[in-house]
Design a protein around this motif. Structure first.
Motif, PDB file in Angstrom:
ATOM      1  N   LEU A  30      46.033  43.040  45.452  1.00 21.14           N
ATOM      2  CA  LEU A  30      45.165  41.883  45.243  1.00 21.14           C
ATOM      3  C   LEU A  30      43.723  42.238  45.544  1.00 21.14           C
ATOM      4  O   LEU A  30      43.408  42.729  46.610  1.00 21.14           O
ATOM      5  CB  LEU A  30      45.617  40.740  46.155  1.00 21.14           C
ATOM      6  N   VAL A  80      40.467  40.553  46.365  1.00 22.87           N
ATOM      7  CA  VAL A  80      39.934  39.245  46.718  1.00 22.87           C
ATOM      8  C   VAL A  80      38.492  39.363  47.115  1.00 22.87           C
ATOM      9  O   VAL A  80      38.030  40.391  47.579  1.00 22.87           O
ATOM     10  CB  VAL A  80      40.721  38.633  47.908  1.00 22.87           C
ATOM     11  N   ASP A 132      42.526  28.052  48.096  1.00 17.29           N
ATOM     12  CA  ASP A 132      42.151  29.454  47.889  1.00 17.29           C
ATOM     13  C   ASP A 132      43.245  30.389  48.398  1.00 17.29           C
ATOM     14  O   ASP A 132      43.577  31.386  47.758  1.00 17.29           O
ATOM     15  CB  ASP A 132      40.836  29.780  48.608  1.00 17.29           C
ATOM     16  N   GLU A 142      46.226  30.272  46.076  1.00 18.57           N
ATOM     17  CA  GLU A 142      45.991  31.049  44.855  1.00 18.57           C
ATOM     18  C   GLU A 142      46.115  32.541  45.124  1.00 18.57           C
ATOM     19  O   GLU A 142      46.639  33.293  44.292  1.00 18.57           O
ATOM     20  CB  GLU A 142      44.604  30.722  44.293  1.00 18.57           C
ATOM     21  N   ALA A 143      45.625  32.984  46.292  1.00 18.48           N
ATOM     22  CA  ALA A 143      45.747  34.398  46.644  1.00 18.48           C
ATOM     23  C   ALA A 143      47.219  34.790  46.775  1.00 18.48           C
ATOM     24  O   ALA A 143      47.642  35.847  46.291  1.00 18.48           O
ATOM     25  CB  ALA A 143      44.998  34.687  47.942  1.00 18.48           C
ATOM     26  N   THR A 203      49.791  33.323  45.346  1.00 19.92           N
ATOM     27  CA  THR A 203      50.385  33.296  44.012  1.00 19.92           C
ATOM     28  C   THR A 203      50.069  34.569  43.239  1.00 19.92           C
ATOM     29  O   THR A 203      50.923  35.133  42.537  1.00 19.92           O
ATOM     30  CB  THR A 203      49.878  32.072  43.232  1.00 19.92           C
ATOM     31  N   GLU A 204      48.826  35.051  43.398  1.00 18.68           N
ATOM     32  CA  GLU A 204      48.438  36.275  42.708  1.00 18.68           C
ATOM     33  C   GLU A 204      49.208  37.479  43.249  1.00 18.68           C
ATOM     34  O   GLU A 204      49.624  38.362  42.491  1.00 18.68           O
ATOM     35  CB  GLU A 204      46.932  36.496  42.847  1.00 18.68           C
ATOM     36  N   GLU A 224      52.200  37.424  44.551  1.00 21.26           N
ATOM     37  CA  GLU A 224      53.571  37.314  44.041  1.00 21.26           C
ATOM     38  C   GLU A 224      53.637  37.668  42.556  1.00 21.26           C
ATOM     39  O   GLU A 224      54.581  38.324  42.108  1.00 21.26           O
ATOM     40  CB  GLU A 224      54.088  35.896  44.295  1.00 21.26           C
ATOM     41  N   ARG A 225      52.630  37.246  41.795  1.00 17.76           N
ATOM     42  CA  ARG A 225      52.635  37.557  40.367  1.00 17.76           C
ATOM     43  C   ARG A 225      52.559  39.060  40.138  1.00 17.76           C
ATOM     44  O   ARG A 225      53.304  39.616  39.324  1.00 17.76           O
ATOM     45  CB  ARG A 225      51.457  36.868  39.680  1.00 17.76           C
ATOM     46  N   ARG A 226      51.658  39.743  40.860  1.00 13.57           N
ATOM     47  CA  ARG A 226      51.494  41.172  40.667  1.00 13.57           C
ATOM     48  C   ARG A 226      52.724  41.955  41.103  1.00 13.57           C
ATOM     49  O   ARG A 226      52.964  43.059  40.639  1.00 13.57           O
ATOM     50  CB  ARG A 226      50.255  41.678  41.420  1.00 13.57           C
ATOM     51  N   ARG A 247      57.824  32.320  42.984  1.00 15.43           N
ATOM     52  CA  ARG A 247      56.946  31.536  43.849  1.00 15.43           C
ATOM     53  C   ARG A 247      57.651  31.229  45.176  1.00 15.43           C
ATOM     54  O   ARG A 247      58.820  30.826  45.200  1.00 15.43           O
ATOM     55  CB  ARG A 247      56.557  30.227  43.153  1.00 15.43           C
TER      56      ARG A 247
END
Length: 437
Positions: free
Chosen positions: A15, A17, A107, A110-111, A113-114, A116-118, A123
């Motif tokens: 991530l 950030v 914020d 969202e961090a 979630t990002e 987990e997505r990567r 979720r």
């Protein structure tokens, strides 16, 4: 035989950030609360306390992230440096609050979630993994809050300087062209400061401990994210391609003798110790050939979280099914067909083009480099399920020369790093820090 994969949150270093994040958020970070009874205070930073429980929680997070054995002795060796890092984190948080730089709960969400997505996690899986490991998710939330807030603060302080002028961009590109024929190095770094000469032996011991863990398989980006005090920590310590002139003389002399893949000993540089990993070497101005992969990954989720020492019958059945698919499936179309109705929808079977040289951890990079085209890997077991990976194609590609955007990022990175070190040094100088024994 079940193999437990490393805790998935270890890849949080992917991530990026903060540094370029813009725009205010609606909430300020919560004020520090007094420690609970029996929770010893280890340091007081301008009136804010750092407690023994905080240090132990952050130390445990790093140890699990790094795949280290979580023993009392191993945690005790890490605690002095973790305390210093938490003191610096308090100084950063205090400064962001003073300047009214806001980081909201949204914020942080969202961090997460990002992350987990990567990592292709469903979720909520990250916080569930933390709780399963005995770590309160707030330990990670606080670390992200500090990183995001500090990045926004630096961005606001840079102001117009955050956008390099066209003439500066042109000069940077011209300088890159002028270095054609000179050796350049693709490096990652960990920078650990020495603020007090009296603490240097202790910092050196800790830095040597980190080097030892790296050479025993700890992923460099994980260690950089947790412990490096350089702004490159936000990107896992990635320095990018650098020439000798941009390195400390001690570092330049060493990397010239290092083979690709090597990790240096601790190097004493201005302000502290630096550890570098040499990923690649090239002749300046000529990109070394990269390998682009087209892969497919079939992931079958476990019913419930895996206990490697006591898998359920249903989990054994999932692993056996994945093993049969790996043994009998040839070709990516066949793997896709085999995965219909089985593959977890939370993880894409086709993640898109992937550059081999950018894959971490090294074990996964080696696996993908050695897999025959159209042949499935052995099942890779994690706490959430089983993956079977197949390489569909490999293509050698030449990367482009430096672009305007890359030149801007180089200039911005240098300015952010310089400002970050100057500001933190000034905050330490002005701070009232009381250490408790």
């Amino acid at each position: 035989m079940f193999r437990a994969a490393p805790l998935a949150l270890a890849i949080l270093v992917i991530l990026h950030v903060g540094v370029l994040a813009q725009g205010p958020a609606p909430q300020t970070p919560p004020a520090a609360t007094p420690p609970a009874a029996g929770n010893r205070i280890l340091s007081i930073v301008n009136g804010d306390v750092v407690t023994q429980a905080e240090v132990r929680s952050r130390t445990r997070l790093f140890a699990l992230n790094a795949g280290m054995s979580v023993t009392p002795d191993s945690l005790l060796r890490l605690e002095p440096q973790v305390l210093r890092l938490l003191v610096d984190e308090r100084l950063r948080i205090q400064e962001t609050q003073r300047r009214q730089i806001q980081v909201s709960d949204n914020d942080i969400a969202e961090a997460l979630t990002e992350i987990e997505r990567r990592n292709q996690l469903p979720r909520g899986a990250l916080t569930a993994q933390l709780r399963a490991a005995g770590i309160q998710p707030r330990v990670l939330f606080d670390q992200l809050r500090a990183q995001i807030g500090w990045g926004r603060l630096l961005r606001s302080l840079l102001g117009p300087q955050a956008e390099p002028q066209p003439s500066e961009v042109a000069e940077t590109i011209a300088a890159a062209r002028a270095r054609q024929g000179q050796v350049e190095f693709l490096l990652s770094e960990i920078f650990i400061p020495v603020d007090d000469p009296n603490s240097e032996p202790e910092v050196r011991r800790f830095t040597d401990e980190v080097v030892g863990q790296l050479r025993r398989g700890l992923a460099f980006p994980v260690a950089a994210t947790q412990f490096s005090q350089s702004q490159t920590a936000l990107s896992g310590g990635d320095l990018g391609w650098v020439s000798e002139r941009r390195l400390d003389p001690e570092v330049a002399g060493l990397v010239n003798r290092m083979p690709p893949g090597a990790i240096s000993n601790a190097i004493r540089v201005a302000g502290g110790f630096q550890i570098v990993a040499l990923r690649q070497r090239r002749e300046g101005g000529r990109e070394s050939a990269g390998t682009q992969l087209d892969i497919r990954q079939l992931f079958i989720a476990f019913p419930g979280r895996l206990d490697p020492a006591n898998p359920t019958d249903a989990q054994r059945a999932v692993a056996e099914r994945a093993s049969r698919i790996a043994q009998t499936t040839r070709g990516c179309e066949a793997l896709e067909a085999a995965g219909r109705g089985l593959h977890s929808s939370d993880r894409p079977m086709d993640p898109g083009p992937i550059r081999l040289e950018a894959i971490n951890p090294p074990q996964l990079r080696s696996l993908l480099a050695s897999l025959a085209i159209g042949r499935a890997s052995q099942p890779v077991i994690s706490p959430d399920g089983v993956a079977v990976i197949m390489v569909c194609a490999r293509e050698q590609r030449e990367a482009p020369t430096m672009t305007n955007d890359q030149a801007r990022q180089v200039l911005l990175g240098e300015r952010v790093e310089l400002l970050s070190r100057q500001l933190l040094r000034e905050l330490r100088r002005r701070a009232v820090i009381e250490a408790r024994s």
